[in-house]
Each structure stands twice: as structure tokens, then as C-alpha cells.
Design a protein around this motif. Structure first.
Motif, PDB file in Angstrom:
ATOM      1  N   HIS A   1       0.823  -1.208   0.000  1.00  0.00           N
ATOM      2  CA  HIS A   1       0.000   0.000   0.000  1.00  0.00           C
ATOM      3  C   HIS A   1       0.863   1.267   0.000  1.00  0.00           C
ATOM      4  O   HIS A   1       0.595   2.216  -0.746  1.00  0.00           O
TER       5      HIS A   1
ATOM      6  N   ILE B   1       2.485   1.812  -3.448  1.00  0.00           N
ATOM      7  CA  ILE B   1       1.592   2.461  -4.412  1.00  0.00           C
ATOM      8  C   ILE B   1       1.437   3.941  -4.090  1.00  0.00           C
ATOM      9  O   ILE B   1       1.470   4.803  -4.990  1.00  0.00           O
ATOM     10  N   ALA B   2       1.275   4.258  -2.809  1.00  0.00           N
ATOM     11  CA  ALA B   2       1.091   5.652  -2.406  1.00  0.00           C
ATOM     12  C   ALA B   2       2.305   6.500  -2.785  1.00  0.00           C
ATOM     13  O   ALA B   2       2.161   7.634  -3.274  1.00  0.00           O
ATOM     14  N   GLN B   3       3.497   5.960  -2.580  1.00  0.00           N
ATOM     15  CA  GLN B   3       4.710   6.692  -2.935  1.00  0.00           C
ATOM     16  C   GLN B   3       4.815   6.895  -4.444  1.00  0.00           C
ATOM     17  O   GLN B   3       5.171   7.987  -4.922  1.00  0.00           O
ATOM     18  N   LEU B   4       4.488   5.863  -5.205  1.00  0.00           N
ATOM     19  CA  LEU B   4       4.567   5.977  -6.667  1.00  0.00           C
ATOM     20  C   LEU B   4       3.534   6.952  -7.215  1.00  0.00           C
ATOM     21  O   LEU B   4       3.770   7.630  -8.225  1.00  0.00           O
ATOM     22  N   GLU B   5       2.388   7.035  -6.567  1.00  0.00           N
ATOM     23  CA  GLU B   5       1.361   7.977  -6.990  1.00  0.00           C
ATOM     24  C   GLU B   5       1.733   9.407  -6.625  1.00  0.00           C
ATOM     25  O   GLU B   5       1.332  10.358  -7.303  1.00  0.00           O
ATOM     26  N   ALA B   6       2.517   9.567  -5.557  1.00  0.00           N
ATOM     27  CA  ALA B   6       2.841  10.903  -5.052  1.00  0.00           C
ATOM     28  C   ALA B   6       3.981  11.564  -5.815  1.00  0.00           C
ATOM     29  O   ALA B   6       4.016  12.792  -5.949  1.00  0.00           O
ATOM     30  N   GLN B   7       4.928  10.775  -6.321  1.00  0.00           N
ATOM     31  CA  GLN B   7       6.087  11.360  -6.992  1.00  0.00           C
ATOM     32  C   GLN B   7       6.697  10.357  -7.963  1.00  0.00           C
ATOM     33  O   GLN B   7       6.421   9.166  -7.894  1.00  0.00           O
ATOM     34  N   ALA B   8       7.542  10.883  -8.853  1.00  0.00           N
ATOM     35  CA  ALA B   8       8.188  10.043  -9.866  1.00  0.00           C
ATOM     36  C   ALA B   8       9.529   9.534  -9.346  1.00  0.00           C
ATOM     37  O   ALA B   8      10.291  10.281  -8.718  1.00  0.00           O
TER      38      ALA B   8
ATOM     39  N   LEU C   1       2.531  -3.338 -11.589  1.00  0.00           N
ATOM     40  CA  LEU C   1       3.338  -2.129 -11.415  1.00  0.00           C
ATOM     41  C   LEU C   1       3.936  -1.685 -12.746  1.00  0.00           C
ATOM     42  O   LEU C   1       3.961  -0.495 -13.074  1.00  0.00           O
TER      43      LEU C   1
ATOM     44  N   ARG D   1       1.288  -0.084 -14.944  1.00  0.00           N
ATOM     45  CA  ARG D   1       0.840   1.238 -14.493  1.00  0.00           C
ATOM     46  C   ARG D   1       1.939   2.284 -14.587  1.00  0.00           C
ATOM     47  O   ARG D   1       1.664   3.449 -14.878  1.00  0.00           O
ATOM     48  N   TRP D   2       3.185   1.874 -14.328  1.00  0.00           N
ATOM     49  CA  TRP D   2       4.320   2.808 -14.401  1.00  0.00           C
ATOM     50  C   TRP D   2       5.379   2.213 -15.337  1.00  0.00           C
ATOM     51  O   TRP D   2       6.430   1.730 -14.889  1.00  0.00           O
TER      52      TRP D   2
END
Length: 207
Positions: free
Chosen positions: A36, A39-46, A68, A71-72
């Protein structure tokens, strides 16, 4: 370089961060303790690179690696795991991971892996490659190469030496050597000649 370290053990995250400290003077490290938070870290920044434990909470193995990557797609993923079974290694790579590093490996293995992946290559430690061969894993016909690896492969197939490849691609010979090393791993070849032979067997022609 921005790196995300995802592992449910704080001591492991701290150890990985210390190993990577010398990789880049401007290295920025963020951490995640489960799927969790990952995912939160990847959504927050590159991030440029993510080191991911395969079996931490809210992480369900190779299939999550595939999600993953979908999505990225620009994110380089390296799995750092205590699960070194050849079938797991193979599944992780087929899911799109750019590298696999056993937690039992030496610190310099992680540095080599991250440098190889950052240069656009794929890293698998030598003993894991041997294990895969020992398991008689069939050659994959769906080998996926990065655009730069395809460029290097095309020039290898034309018989060009490293110096000429570097000149034509506008990179250093050291970078060419890294790409060739990653091609050898991806194609499970021992040398350039075998890599070209196997690439032709698999229908790969570069660009």
C-alpha cells in the motif's frame, strides 16, 4: 536519481539505502513498508528506480510486479528477495522486472545491478542464471529488449566492435559494455557470438 526502497523490514531498508549511498552523489531515497505504501509513494512522486521485496504485506509476488510495470512503464523495477527459486526468478523477469537481486548476495551485487538497470539493461546474478540453466528452462521467444538494447544488438549483428557502436550511438564504450552485458543475460549467452546466434534463433533483429 530518485530511488524507492520497498521492504517490510526497516533494517533491510536501512541497509539497502546505505549500500546505494555511493551510487549517485545526488541520490534521493524514499521508503515503503508494504504494498500500500509502495503504491502511495509511486502515486505521489516520480522515481527512477524502485527496489521491491517480492513477498512483503499487500504484495503478492510476480503478478503485482506485472501490474506495477503496466501502471508505471517508465519505472525501473528491481526485485530484492530471499526467494531465489529459478521459477520465481523467471516469473519476476517475465513480469517485467529489470533485475533480480537475492538478499543473500553481497552489497556490490546490488550496486552492479542498479547501475546495469539504470543504463537500460537487465540484471540477473550469475548464480541465478546458472540455476535457471540447471532447471532446463526453455529459451523464451518473448525476450523484451529496451530500444537502446535493440540498437546495440543490431550493430552487434553487423559485426561492429565496441568503439564503432559507441561512436554510432553517441555513448561511451563503457556504456556499450553495460548494454552488451545486459544483452548476454537477457539472451542467456556466454559471449557476443552466441548472443547474435541466439538472437537470430529467436527472430530478433534489433532495429
Amino acid at each position: 536519481m530518485k530511488v524507492l526502497i520497498a521492504d517490510d523490514h526497516p533494517l533491510v531498508r536501512d541497509a539497502l539505502a546505505r549500500v546505494l549511498a555511493g551510487l549517485d552523489d545526488g541520490l534521493e531515497v524514499a521508503e515503503a513498508g508494504d504494498g500500500h505504501e509502495l503504491i502511495a509513494q509511486l502515486e505521489a512522486q516520480a522515481f527512477d528506480l524502485a527496489l521491491v521485496d517480492l513477498l512483503m504485506p499487500a504484495m503478492n509476488g510476480p503478478e503485482d510486479i506485472r501490474r506495477l510495470r503496466q501502471r508505471w512503464p517508465a519505472l525501473s523495477l528491481v526485485v530484492v528477495s530471499g526467494q531465489v527459486d529459478p521459477g520465481i526468478v523467471r516469473a519476476v523477469l517475465e513480469a517485467g522486472a529489470a533485475g533480480f537481486v537475492p538478499k543473500t548476495g553481497a552489497a556490490d551485487v546490488l550496486v552492479v545491478a542498479c547501475r546495469t538497470v539504470s543504463a537500460g539493461g537487465v540484471y540477473v546474478p550469475p548464480h541465478a542464471l546458472l540455476a535457471l540453466r540447471d532447471a532446463h528452462a526453455p529459451a523464451r521467444r518473448d525476450v523484451v529488449l529496451t530500444p537502446r538494447q535493440q540498437d546495440v544488438l543490431a550493430l552487434l549483428m553487423q559485426g561492429e566492435p565496441n568503439r564503432r557502436i559507441a561512436q554510432q550511438l553517441g555513448v561511451t564504450e563503457g556504456t556499450v559494455k553495460l548494454h552488451i552485458a545486459s544483452l548476454l543475460r537477457a539472451l542467456r549467452a556466454r559471449n557476443r557470438t552466441e548472443a547474435v546466434f541466439r538472437a537470430r534463433q529467436l527472430g530478433l533483429t534489433g532495429h
